[in-house]
Motif scaffolding. Structure first.
Motif, PDB file in Angstrom:
ATOM      1  N   ASP A 256       0.535   6.615   1.473  1.00  0.00           N
ATOM      2  CA  ASP A 256       0.023   5.304   1.064  1.00  0.00           C
ATOM      3  C   ASP A 256       0.652   4.206   1.923  1.00  0.00           C
ATOM      4  O   ASP A 256       1.871   4.060   1.972  1.00  0.00           O
ATOM      5  CB  ASP A 256       0.374   5.092  -0.412  1.00  0.00           C
ATOM      6  CG  ASP A 256       0.057   3.700  -0.906  1.00  0.00           C
ATOM      7  OD1 ASP A 256      -1.006   3.173  -0.528  1.00  0.00           O
ATOM      8  OD2 ASP A 256       0.883   3.149  -1.668  1.00  0.00           O
ATOM      9  N   ALA A 258       0.608   1.008   1.519  1.00  0.00           N
ATOM     10  CA  ALA A 258       1.191  -0.106   0.767  1.00  0.00           C
ATOM     11  C   ALA A 258       2.644   0.152   0.391  1.00  0.00           C
ATOM     12  O   ALA A 258       3.425  -0.790   0.220  1.00  0.00           O
ATOM     13  CB  ALA A 258       0.367  -0.388  -0.489  1.00  0.00           C
ATOM     14  N   THR A 259       3.021   1.415   0.247  1.00  0.00           N
ATOM     15  CA  THR A 259       4.397   1.755  -0.139  1.00  0.00           C
ATOM     16  C   THR A 259       5.131   2.526   0.950  1.00  0.00           C
ATOM     17  O   THR A 259       6.221   3.055   0.712  1.00  0.00           O
ATOM     18  CB  THR A 259       4.384   2.585  -1.441  1.00  0.00           C
ATOM     19  OG1 THR A 259       3.552   3.739  -1.255  1.00  0.00           O
ATOM     20  CG2 THR A 259       3.848   1.780  -2.608  1.00  0.00           C
ATOM     21  N   TYR A 304      -9.807   2.603  -1.805  1.00  0.00           N
ATOM     22  CA  TYR A 304      -8.496   2.742  -2.413  1.00  0.00           C
ATOM     23  C   TYR A 304      -8.524   2.248  -3.862  1.00  0.00           C
ATOM     24  O   TYR A 304      -9.115   1.211  -4.167  1.00  0.00           O
ATOM     25  CB  TYR A 304      -7.457   1.957  -1.610  1.00  0.00           C
ATOM     26  CG  TYR A 304      -7.332   2.441  -0.195  1.00  0.00           C
ATOM     27  CD1 TYR A 304      -6.634   3.604   0.099  1.00  0.00           C
ATOM     28  CD2 TYR A 304      -7.932   1.747   0.853  1.00  0.00           C
ATOM     29  CE1 TYR A 304      -6.520   4.062   1.405  1.00  0.00           C
ATOM     30  CE2 TYR A 304      -7.828   2.196   2.162  1.00  0.00           C
ATOM     31  CZ  TYR A 304      -7.123   3.350   2.427  1.00  0.00           C
ATOM     32  OH  TYR A 304      -7.032   3.800   3.722  1.00  0.00           O
ATOM     33  N   HIS A 305      -7.872   3.001  -4.732  1.00  0.00           N
ATOM     34  CA  HIS A 305      -7.799   2.637  -6.146  1.00  0.00           C
ATOM     35  C   HIS A 305      -6.458   1.956  -6.408  1.00  0.00           C
ATOM     36  O   HIS A 305      -5.401   2.496  -6.097  1.00  0.00           O
ATOM     37  CB  HIS A 305      -7.927   3.892  -7.015  1.00  0.00           C
ATOM     38  CG  HIS A 305      -7.744   3.627  -8.479  1.00  0.00           C
ATOM     39  ND1 HIS A 305      -8.683   2.946  -9.227  1.00  0.00           N
ATOM     40  CD2 HIS A 305      -6.729   3.932  -9.331  1.00  0.00           C
ATOM     41  CE1 HIS A 305      -8.268   2.855 -10.474  1.00  0.00           C
ATOM     42  NE2 HIS A 305      -7.078   3.441 -10.560  1.00  0.00           N
ATOM     43  N   VAL A 306      -6.510   0.750  -6.962  1.00  0.00           N
ATOM     44  CA  VAL A 306      -5.297   0.014  -7.310  1.00  0.00           C
ATOM     45  C   VAL A 306      -5.313  -0.207  -8.818  1.00  0.00           C
ATOM     46  O   VAL A 306      -6.035  -1.072  -9.322  1.00  0.00           O
ATOM     47  CB  VAL A 306      -5.208  -1.334  -6.579  1.00  0.00           C
ATOM     48  CG1 VAL A 306      -3.924  -2.052  -6.956  1.00  0.00           C
ATOM     49  CG2 VAL A 306      -5.286  -1.122  -5.069  1.00  0.00           C
ATOM     50  N   ASP A 311       0.898   0.542  -9.445  1.00  0.00           N
ATOM     51  CA  ASP A 311       1.284   1.704  -8.644  1.00  0.00           C
ATOM     52  C   ASP A 311       0.092   2.143  -7.799  1.00  0.00           C
ATOM     53  O   ASP A 311      -1.012   2.320  -8.313  1.00  0.00           O
ATOM     54  CB  ASP A 311       1.730   2.861  -9.546  1.00  0.00           C
ATOM     55  CG  ASP A 311       3.011   2.535 -10.300  1.00  0.00           C
ATOM     56  OD1 ASP A 311       3.834   1.801  -9.742  1.00  0.00           O
ATOM     57  OD2 ASP A 311       3.164   3.019 -11.435  1.00  0.00           O
ATOM     58  N   THR A 312       0.312   2.334  -6.516  1.00  0.00           N
ATOM     59  CA  THR A 312      -0.814   2.624  -5.617  1.00  0.00           C
ATOM     60  C   THR A 312      -0.757   4.003  -4.997  1.00  0.00           C
ATOM     61  O   THR A 312      -1.603   4.338  -4.178  1.00  0.00           O
ATOM     62  CB  THR A 312      -0.850   1.584  -4.478  1.00  0.00           C
ATOM     63  OG1 THR A 312       0.369   1.668  -3.725  1.00  0.00           O
ATOM     64  CG2 THR A 312      -1.049   0.184  -5.007  1.00  0.00           C
ATOM     65  N   CYS A 313       0.231   4.829  -5.364  1.00  0.00           N
ATOM     66  CA  CYS A 313       0.321   6.137  -4.724  1.00  0.00           C
ATOM     67  C   CYS A 313       0.710   7.214  -5.724  1.00  0.00           C
ATOM     68  O   CYS A 313       1.219   6.925  -6.808  1.00  0.00           O
ATOM     69  CB  CYS A 313       1.323   6.109  -3.571  1.00  0.00           C
ATOM     70  SG  CYS A 313       3.024   5.868  -4.104  1.00  0.00           S
ATOM     71  N   PRO A 321      -2.201   7.775  -1.141  1.00  0.00           N
ATOM     72  CA  PRO A 321      -2.869   6.689  -1.875  1.00  0.00           C
ATOM     73  C   PRO A 321      -3.703   7.268  -3.013  1.00  0.00           C
ATOM     74  O   PRO A 321      -4.042   8.459  -3.024  1.00  0.00           O
ATOM     75  CB  PRO A 321      -3.774   6.042  -0.819  1.00  0.00           C
ATOM     76  CG  PRO A 321      -3.277   6.518   0.490  1.00  0.00           C
ATOM     77  CD  PRO A 321      -2.656   7.852   0.260  1.00  0.00           C
ATOM     78  N   TYR A 323      -7.410   7.160  -4.646  1.00  0.00           N
ATOM     79  CA  TYR A 323      -8.739   6.853  -4.123  1.00  0.00           C
ATOM     80  C   TYR A 323      -9.755   6.783  -5.255  1.00  0.00           C
ATOM     81  O   TYR A 323      -9.633   7.477  -6.274  1.00  0.00           O
ATOM     82  CB  TYR A 323      -9.188   7.931  -3.130  1.00  0.00           C
ATOM     83  CG  TYR A 323      -8.313   8.072  -1.913  1.00  0.00           C
ATOM     84  CD1 TYR A 323      -8.443   7.199  -0.822  1.00  0.00           C
ATOM     85  CD2 TYR A 323      -7.351   9.075  -1.835  1.00  0.00           C
ATOM     86  CE1 TYR A 323      -7.643   7.331   0.293  1.00  0.00           C
ATOM     87  CE2 TYR A 323      -6.547   9.213  -0.710  1.00  0.00           C
ATOM     88  CZ  TYR A 323      -6.692   8.341   0.345  1.00  0.00           C
ATOM     89  OH  TYR A 323      -5.897   8.469   1.461  1.00  0.00           O
ATOM     90  N   GLN A 341     -11.372   9.308  -9.733  1.00  0.00           N
ATOM     91  CA  GLN A 341     -10.134   8.934  -9.047  1.00  0.00           C
ATOM     92  C   GLN A 341      -9.440  10.213  -8.577  1.00  0.00           C
ATOM     93  O   GLN A 341      -9.439  11.211  -9.284  1.00  0.00           O
ATOM     94  CB  GLN A 341      -9.204   8.173  -9.989  1.00  0.00           C
ATOM     95  CG  GLN A 341      -9.783   6.883 -10.546  1.00  0.00           C
ATOM     96  CD  GLN A 341      -8.924   6.338 -11.680  1.00  0.00           C
ATOM     97  OE1 GLN A 341      -7.774   6.731 -11.855  1.00  0.00           O
ATOM     98  NE2 GLN A 341      -9.495   5.431 -12.457  1.00  0.00           N
TER      99      GLN A 341
END
Length: 368
Positions: A256, A258-259, A304-306, A311-313, A321, A323, A341
């Protein structure tokens, strides 16, 4: 015969509808935009001619050559498979069978990314493509079909010819000034792969008959796909011979973004990701799943699923990530419905993890 960039006639639409074929207006737009790949290949060829040798190239130079090669190959394959189908089915020009549509789309949608990477390498002397993607890169995922239509096989047959020619030229250019002793065995294997690809194509040509036979068609398809994969790889290795020392890729390629910084700072996470790849019994299969996901992101089938909790991962290597499925798609052999998801698990437990997901403070550094 209708031109694909002109509105099709009523008869063309009728014939295509009866045959279950799909309109190629989307593919033709991709084809038009992707023709910049030929400019990048021309620039790469001119650079290649100026270089006294391709051995020990700066990372940025090799990255430009490889990215330009991939963009060129995918654009050529996409265009050739469309034109071959138009030639085989003149009554439905501007339409192609669903499998041909999906295959051309998987190639043509990937062209833009490789063009961008080639230009980044030209602009930044410190650019290293190996830090951004797996090298040598796998082909985009093959379109799946139960029964391959005859015109699709003819299109694949036509697509291999330009790929073979340019791969063999790239290999010849690499070895022309001589091969350093430490690379001789690896170059011999490249020649072997190129010969295997040529043999597969010639064998497939010998299998063709005037009569339809499902078993023969499947065997021909397998041979042609194998040849395309081999030449795609040969061209990459001939463009970036440093890869002959062994595959180079970013172990964080499935993590991911983002992290990512957080995981890189964590010594246990770094070791967990390295161990995941080290113990993966078939890394190519894992990377093939990632290639399917990247293709889905490019086409908009995935995103991407947020979650609301932020939490993104996923909580274990490769810290994938999350999804969301926006349109029905098949990933890792699973048919995924809209709003599904999922995340990816690597290593010996390779596969998809289906949601919905909930937050956790736990981090699993070792795969079960």
């Amino acid at each position: 015969m209708d031109e694909p960039h002109h509105p099709p006639s009523f008869l063309t639409r009728l014939r295509a509808g009866l045959a279950g074929e799909r309109d190629t207006v989307y593919l033709e737009a991709l084809r038009s935009a992707g023709r910049v790949a030929y400019d990048e290949m021309l620039s790469a060829d001119e650079l290649r001619e100026r270089l006294p040798t391709l051995w020990n190239l700066p990372a940025a130079t090799a990255s430009q050559l490889l990215a330009a090669w991939n963009a060129f190959v995918l654009q050529t394959l996409g265009e050739t498979i469309l034109d071959a189908d138009y030639a085989a089915q003149p009554g439905t020009v501007g339409y192609v069978p669903a499998v041909t549509f999906d295959q051309a789309a998987s190639w043509l949608t990937a062209v833009g990314d490789w063009v961008s990477r080639a230009r980044q390498a030209r602009a930044n002397p410190e650019y290293d493509l190996a830090m951004h993607t797996v090298l040598p890169a796998p082909l985009p995922a093959w379109a799946e079909v139960v029964a391959c239509p005859p015109e699709h096989l003819a299109a694949l047959q036509a697509a291999v010819a330009p790929l073979r020619e340019h791969a063999e030229v790239a290999l010849h250019t690499l070895v022309r000034p001589g091969v350093p002793p430490q690379y001789e065995s690896a170059v011999n294997r490249l020649h072997q792969d190129s010969a295997a690809a040529a043999a597969a194509v010639e064998y497939a040509a010998g299998l063709r008959t005037g009569r339809h036979h499902p078993g023969l068609h499947e065997l021909i398809e397998q041979k042609l796909k194998r040849a395309i994969e081999l030449w795609y790889r040969v061209g990459q290795l001939a463009s970036m011979p440093a890869l002959l020392d062994g595959p180079r890729f970013d172990v964080w390629c499935m993590t991911d973004r983002a992290t990512l910084a957080r995981w890189k700072r964590d010594p246990r996470a770094r070791q967990a990701v390295i161990d995941m790849w080290r113990h993966d019994p078939n890394p190519s299969a894992t990377l093939a799943i990632q290639a399917q996901i990247e293709a889905g992101l490019r086409t908009g089938d995935l995103w991407y699923h947020v979650p609301s909790h932020g939490d993104t991962c996923y909580f274990e290597p490769p810290f994938s990530p999350l999804y969301d499925v926006r349109r029905p798609v098949r990933i890792a052999g699973l048919a995924l419905r809209v709003s599904t998801q999922f995340a990816v698990r690597g290593g010996v437990n390779r596969g998809l993890v289906l949601g919905p997901f909930r937050p956790t403070r736990q981090v699993r550094y070792r795969l079960r």
